[in-house]
Each structure stands twice: as structure tokens, then as C-alpha cells.
Design a protein around this motif. Structure first.
Motif, PDB file in Angstrom:
ATOM      1  N   ALA A  67      -8.955  11.515  -1.157  1.00 55.40           N
ATOM      2  CA  ALA A  67      -8.746  10.446  -0.189  1.00 55.40           C
ATOM      3  C   ALA A  67     -10.031  10.075   0.552  1.00 55.40           C
ATOM      4  O   ALA A  67     -10.339   8.893   0.722  1.00 55.40           O
ATOM      5  CB  ALA A  67      -7.664  10.852   0.813  1.00 55.40           C
ATOM      6  N   SER A  91       2.453   2.922   2.295  1.00 55.07           N
ATOM      7  CA  SER A  91       1.984   3.776   3.377  1.00 55.07           C
ATOM      8  C   SER A  91       2.469   3.200   4.692  1.00 55.07           C
ATOM      9  O   SER A  91       2.719   1.985   4.806  1.00 55.07           O
ATOM     10  CB  SER A  91       0.454   3.859   3.370  1.00 55.07           C
ATOM     11  OG  SER A  91      -0.045   4.389   4.587  1.00 55.07           O
ATOM     12  N   GLU A 137      -2.785  -2.183  -7.673  1.00 54.36           N
ATOM     13  CA  GLU A 137      -3.886  -1.388  -8.213  1.00 54.36           C
ATOM     14  C   GLU A 137      -3.732  -1.091  -9.704  1.00 54.36           C
ATOM     15  O   GLU A 137      -4.562  -0.405 -10.280  1.00 54.36           O
ATOM     16  CB  GLU A 137      -4.010  -0.046  -7.466  1.00 54.36           C
ATOM     17  CG  GLU A 137      -4.491  -0.191  -6.039  1.00 54.36           C
ATOM     18  CD  GLU A 137      -3.336  -0.443  -5.110  1.00 54.36           C
ATOM     19  OE1 GLU A 137      -2.196  -0.095  -5.460  1.00 54.36           O
ATOM     20  OE2 GLU A 137      -3.565  -1.011  -4.028  1.00 54.36           O
ATOM     21  N   SER A 148      -7.471  -2.222  -0.529  1.00 55.01           N
ATOM     22  CA  SER A 148      -6.929  -2.153  -1.888  1.00 55.01           C
ATOM     23  C   SER A 148      -7.879  -1.406  -2.812  1.00 55.01           C
ATOM     24  O   SER A 148      -7.440  -0.638  -3.690  1.00 55.01           O
ATOM     25  CB  SER A 148      -6.653  -3.560  -2.429  1.00 55.01           C
ATOM     26  OG  SER A 148      -7.844  -4.322  -2.473  1.00 55.01           O
ATOM     27  N   ARG A 206      -7.528   2.302  -2.013  1.00 53.68           N
ATOM     28  CA  ARG A 206      -6.316   2.877  -2.598  1.00 53.68           C
ATOM     29  C   ARG A 206      -6.454   3.018  -4.112  1.00 53.68           C
ATOM     30  O   ARG A 206      -5.987   4.002  -4.698  1.00 53.68           O
ATOM     31  CB  ARG A 206      -5.104   2.025  -2.260  1.00 53.68           C
ATOM     32  CG  ARG A 206      -3.840   2.525  -2.955  1.00 53.68           C
ATOM     33  CD  ARG A 206      -2.588   1.921  -2.389  1.00 53.68           C
ATOM     34  NE  ARG A 206      -1.422   2.291  -3.181  1.00 53.68           N
ATOM     35  CZ  ARG A 206      -0.811   3.467  -3.147  1.00 53.68           C
ATOM     36  NH1 ARG A 206      -1.273   4.411  -2.345  1.00 53.68           N
ATOM     37  NH2 ARG A 206       0.236   3.715  -3.899  1.00 53.68           N
ATOM     38  N   GLU A 207      -7.082   2.049  -4.751  1.00 53.72           N
ATOM     39  CA  GLU A 207      -7.277   2.139  -6.197  1.00 53.72           C
ATOM     40  C   GLU A 207      -8.097   3.372  -6.552  1.00 53.72           C
ATOM     41  O   GLU A 207      -7.758   4.123  -7.485  1.00 53.72           O
ATOM     42  CB  GLU A 207      -7.969   0.872  -6.703  1.00 53.72           C
ATOM     43  CG  GLU A 207      -8.212   0.864  -8.203  1.00 53.72           C
ATOM     44  CD  GLU A 207      -8.907  -0.400  -8.655  1.00 53.72           C
ATOM     45  OE1 GLU A 207      -9.200  -0.503  -9.859  1.00 53.72           O
ATOM     46  OE2 GLU A 207      -9.160  -1.275  -7.809  1.00 53.72           O
ATOM     47  N   VAL A 253      -1.445   2.786   7.031  1.00 54.05           N
ATOM     48  CA  VAL A 253      -2.313   1.644   6.714  1.00 54.05           C
ATOM     49  C   VAL A 253      -1.825   0.360   7.390  1.00 54.05           C
ATOM     50  O   VAL A 253      -2.604  -0.333   8.059  1.00 54.05           O
ATOM     51  CB  VAL A 253      -2.441   1.472   5.189  1.00 54.05           C
ATOM     52  CG1 VAL A 253      -3.132   0.156   4.850  1.00 54.05           C
ATOM     53  CG2 VAL A 253      -3.227   2.634   4.594  1.00 54.05           C
ATOM     54  N   TRP A 290      -1.942   7.901   3.059  1.00 53.97           N
ATOM     55  CA  TRP A 290      -1.167   7.295   1.978  1.00 53.97           C
ATOM     56  C   TRP A 290       0.225   7.910   1.875  1.00 53.97           C
ATOM     57  O   TRP A 290       0.879   7.788   0.837  1.00 53.97           O
ATOM     58  CB  TRP A 290      -1.911   7.457   0.653  1.00 53.97           C
ATOM     59  CG  TRP A 290      -3.330   7.012   0.756  1.00 53.97           C
ATOM     60  CD1 TRP A 290      -4.451   7.795   0.787  1.00 53.97           C
ATOM     61  CD2 TRP A 290      -3.798   5.668   0.888  1.00 53.97           C
ATOM     62  NE1 TRP A 290      -5.572   7.032   0.915  1.00 53.97           N
ATOM     63  CE2 TRP A 290      -5.205   5.713   0.978  1.00 53.97           C
ATOM     64  CE3 TRP A 290      -3.159   4.422   0.931  1.00 53.97           C
ATOM     65  CZ2 TRP A 290      -5.986   4.574   1.123  1.00 53.97           C
ATOM     66  CZ3 TRP A 290      -3.926   3.276   1.067  1.00 53.97           C
ATOM     67  CH2 TRP A 290      -5.324   3.362   1.165  1.00 53.97           C
ATOM     68  N   TYR A 335      -8.396   6.040  -4.748  1.00 54.33           N
ATOM     69  CA  TYR A 335      -7.608   7.231  -4.405  1.00 54.33           C
ATOM     70  C   TYR A 335      -6.573   7.522  -5.487  1.00 54.33           C
ATOM     71  O   TYR A 335      -6.389   8.676  -5.898  1.00 54.33           O
ATOM     72  CB  TYR A 335      -6.907   7.016  -3.066  1.00 54.33           C
ATOM     73  CG  TYR A 335      -5.887   8.078  -2.747  1.00 54.33           C
ATOM     74  CD1 TYR A 335      -6.271   9.371  -2.417  1.00 54.33           C
ATOM     75  CD2 TYR A 335      -4.526   7.783  -2.793  1.00 54.33           C
ATOM     76  CE1 TYR A 335      -5.335  10.345  -2.132  1.00 54.33           C
ATOM     77  CE2 TYR A 335      -3.574   8.755  -2.517  1.00 54.33           C
ATOM     78  CZ  TYR A 335      -3.983  10.032  -2.182  1.00 54.33           C
ATOM     79  OH  TYR A 335      -3.047  10.992  -1.913  1.00 54.33           O
ATOM     80  N   PHE A 368       0.803  -1.226   0.000  1.00 56.30           N
ATOM     81  CA  PHE A 368       0.000   0.000   0.000  1.00 56.30           C
ATOM     82  C   PHE A 368       0.836   1.276   0.000  1.00 56.30           C
ATOM     83  O   PHE A 368       0.264   2.372  -0.045  1.00 56.30           O
ATOM     84  CB  PHE A 368      -0.953   0.010   1.197  1.00 56.30           C
ATOM     85  CG  PHE A 368      -2.003  -1.058   1.141  1.00 56.30           C
ATOM     86  CD1 PHE A 368      -2.969  -1.043   0.152  1.00 56.30           C
ATOM     87  CD2 PHE A 368      -2.018  -2.091   2.053  1.00 56.30           C
ATOM     88  CE1 PHE A 368      -3.944  -2.031   0.084  1.00 56.30           C
ATOM     89  CE2 PHE A 368      -2.995  -3.087   2.007  1.00 56.30           C
ATOM     90  CZ  PHE A 368      -3.949  -3.051   1.012  1.00 56.30           C
TER      91      PHE A 368
END
Length: 414
Positions: A157, A77, A245, A145, A148-149, A80, A229, A151, A75
Motif C-alpha cells: 500500500a 474503500s 483498474e 486510481s 489503487r492500480e 478514500v 483500501w 496496490y 475505489f
């Protein structure tokens, strides 16, 4: 000699008795010349419980640490994986707490068909932690996931938290209900050793799915916003990247016609920048286009960032900003393929600069990077290097292929 303790096999008195006999080993050996040992099902069970208890903390640290590192790589990050790890520990703690309440304190024991109170089987904690870890990380990946995709593709966000949750919550709910039903079915009629494991897994799955993943996770991510992120640049460079992603594919499609449709440049860059850990730029605002067979000379004093720029072109380093294509491949998304198409010769480190140069051209790579060309100060060696460059161009022309594009770093006076 058979010893029958007054307490049960799982009582503290029996455990102390076994340990007392073992503690007298040296005394009895010295006084009577006999070697004693304690065995039997009870003693073996006590030893196994002690070993598993000692291994529980290292096992937990390994599981939690591994999940943190893997989720950080996936990720990109720190928040997370930290949130996922804390949530997993909460789920494990809830499962252990319910097991202690039911099987040791007796709360709800009658309703769950528990006939005997007392310690549970010794390997229960490790089994529960391992299985619950796999399920918890599954739910985490399913849920986050997609967030995040959304974002990455949308840039908002907090909106990504909402859209990702709506898209993935049904999958997590179905998976959690199925696993909860499977585990809870073993509690009323299961074996006495299976009941605590089944109850712990059922409680752990329910808490992790509905309290942690579907309540705390979106709440924390929504509060963090874009910071969720964030990842330090130095850590982003160190850790390998797993593109779950499809960011790399989307970026390649976006840059398919860059810098122009049908372009065949060996090297093309625009606005490249690389920052040091303290925030100061190593190089910045670097833009160039190099056609096949041409040369790019990167000049500058020592520690000017020229080597870092050449390593970026060679796919060995990643720029923090800007666009770079090497032999038609987008960097850093296609860095492994770029490294296969770029040969690097560091003349300052080579014992024989001419041999290092010859070895780089012998790879047949379409792009050759020569670093520290200015360090070749001996006139005879400089003549030999120039002859080697000319020979490489001549061999390429004779074979009917473009001469390898080269990128050299040297000082302005070289």
C-alpha cells in the motif's frame, strides 16, 4: 406606488423595508380592502438571493453525498471517499474565505481591480461549488486510481502511494495550472459579477490541486497503509462495482487455464467461503467439479448455507474467498454473464413446482439450479419432478446438445 429606499439595493435596510411592507399585507387588506404586493428589480433580487441561500445547504449535501457514494463504488474503500469529501470541503471553504476577505473586507482589492466592496452575486456559491466539485473529483480520480492500480497489482500500500503519485502528479499539475490560469485571467479586467466567481475558482483549484490532492491525499493514504483500501464485506456486497483498474480482466487472464488447460467443466470451485456479517461462515471450504450434463447435489439441514451456495453458483451472490467458474466464466467478475447462463427454480416458493421446473429448463440455460428440492414431499409431485428432469435430458439428447448441468439442494434424507 413607487417606493425609493434610502439605502442601496443590496443593503440590509432595503431588505428589511421590503419585508416590512410585505408583513403589513394582511393589516392593509383588512383595514382598506386592498391587496398589495412588492415587485421591482430590488425585490426580485432579494427573493432570488433568499431562494438560492435556502437551496445552498441541500445542494451541498447532495453534491458531497453523491461524491462519497460514487467514490466508494469506484475505489471499494470508505477512507478514500471520506478523505476526498473532506478535502473538497476544505477547498470550498478556502475559496469562500478569500472571496469574503477581498470583496467584503477589502484585503487586496486594489491590486485585483475591485472598485466596490459589498455582497457578491447571489448565485456565486452554487456555481463555485458545482464547478469546483467537478475539478476536484477529476484530480482525485487521476491521482488515486493509479495508486489503487499499483496496490492491486503489487500489494504494497505505501509503495503504491509513491509510485502512483509519481505517475499521476504531472497530469494533475498540468491540469491545475491550466484551469488556474483561465480563471485568474478574469479577475483584474472581468465584469463586477464575474470577478468573485473567477477569483473563487482560481483559489479553489490551486488549494485543491496543490494542498489537498498532492499533499494531504498521499500523506493520509501513506499513514493509513492497507487500511486505506478496507471496505466492510456487507457494504461491498450491496454496492455495485466499477472495475476502473482492470482487476477483473487480470483475474480472468490469471484463471484462463484453471482448473486445467482445456477444461470444459460446467462448474468448478475451489475453497469457496462466504461469511455472515458477524464473521461466522455461512459455508466454507467448498470444492467441486461438475462436467457438462452431470448433477451436483448440495445437501444440508435448514439454514446450513446450501441456498447461499446455490445462489453463488447462479451468480446472484458473491463468495468472500475461493475460486469459482461457471460455464467457463470467472465469478464474481463475470456475474452478469453468469446470471444469463444459469436458470434458477426455487421449488419452495413456487405454487406449482413442476411448472417452475419446466420454466427453468425452457430458458435453454446450460446450468439449472433447483433450490429446496426436499420441500417437494408429495409423492405424486416428486414423481412429476423426476419425470420433468428426465424429459429435459431427453430433449437435450435429441437436439444433439449436452444435457443441462443441474445443481440441487436437498437434505441428506431426501
Amino acid at each position: 406606488m413607487q417606493v425609493v429606499p434610502e439605502g442601496g439595493p443590496d443593503s440590509e435596510a432595503t431588505k428589511r423595508l421590503v419585508q416590512d411592507i410585505r408583513d403589513r399585507h394582511d393589516e392593509l387588506a383588512q383595514r382598506y380592502g386592498v391587496d398589495i404586493a412588492v415587485t421591482g428589480m430590488t425585490a426580485v433580487g432579494i427573493d432570488i438571493s433568499a431562494l438560492l441561500g435556502a437551496a445552498l445547504l441541500p445542494f451541498g449535501i447532495f453534491v458531497v453525498g453523491l461524491s462519497f457514494v460514487l467514490l466508494t463504488m469506484v475505489f471499494r474503500s470508505l477512507w478514500v471517499p471520506l478523505k476526498a469529501t473532506v478535502g473538497y470541503l476544505l477547498s470550498v471553504g478556502a475559496a469562500f474565505g478569500v472571496i469574503a476577505l477581498v470583496f467584503e473586507q477589502g484585503y487586496g482589492a486594489g491590486a485585483l481591480g475591485v472598485d466596490r466592496l459589498g455582497p457578491v452575486i447571489s448565485f456565486m456559491p452554487i456555481v463555485l461549488m458545482g464547478v469546483l466539485f467537478g475539478l476536484a473529483m477529476d484530480y482525485e480520480v487521476f491521482l488515486v486510481s493509479r495508486m489503487r492500480e499499483d496496490y492491486v497489482h503489487g500489494g504494497d500500500a505505501r509503495r503504491a502511494v509513491t509510485t502512483g503519485f509519481v505517475s499521476s502528479a504531472k497530469v494533475v499539475t498540468a491540469a491545475a495550472v491550466i484551469m488556474f490560469s483561465v480563471f485568474v485571467a478574469f479577475v483584474p479586467e472581468g465584469d463586477v459579477n464575474i470577478k468573485p466567481i473567477a477569483l473563487g475558482l482560481a483559489v479553489g483549484v490551486a488549494v485543491d490541486a496543490f494542498v489537498v490532492r498532492m499533499t494531504l491525499v498521499p500523506a493520509v493514504l501513506h499513514l493509513l497503509g492497507d487500511r486505506a483500501w478496507h471496505m466492510p464485506r456487507w457494504l461491498d456486497r450491496v454496492l455495485p462495482s466499477f472495475d476502473v483498474e482492470g482487476e477483473s480482466l487480470a483475474r480472468e487472464i490469471e484463471l484462463a487455464d484453471w482448473p486445467e488447460p482445456g477444461a470444459t467443466d460446467a462448474l468448478a470451485a475451489q475453497g469457496l467461503r462466504l461469511d455472515a456479517p458477524d464473521g461466522h461462515p455461512i459455508y466454507q471450504d467448498v470444492t467441486f467439479r461438475v462436467p457438462p450434463g452431470a448433477a451436483l447435489v448440495v445437501s444440508g439441514p435448514h439454514r446450513s448455507g446450501r441456498t447461499a451456495l446455490l445462489l453463488t453458483v447462479a451468480g446472484r451472490a458473491h463468495a468472500d474467498a475461493g475460486v469459482l467458474k461457471v460455464a467457463g466464466l470467472v465469478a464474481p467478475e463475470r456475474a452478469p454473464a453468469i446470471r444469463g447462463k444459469v436458470a434458477v427454480a426455487s421449488l419452495a416458493r413456487a405454487l406449482d413446482p413442476v411448472a417452475a421446473l419446466r420454466e427453468a429448463f425452457a430458458t435453454g440455460a446450460p446450468v439449472v439450479v433447483l433450490d429446496d428440492l426436499d420441500t417437494v414431499s408429495d409423492p405424486a409431485l416428486r414423481t412429476a419432478v423426476a419425470a420433468e428432469l428426465a424429459a429435459a435430458r431427453g430433449q437435450a439428447s435429441a437436439a444433439g446438445r449436452p444435457s443441462p448441468s443441474s445443481s440441487a439442494a436437498c437434505r441428506p434424507t431426501a
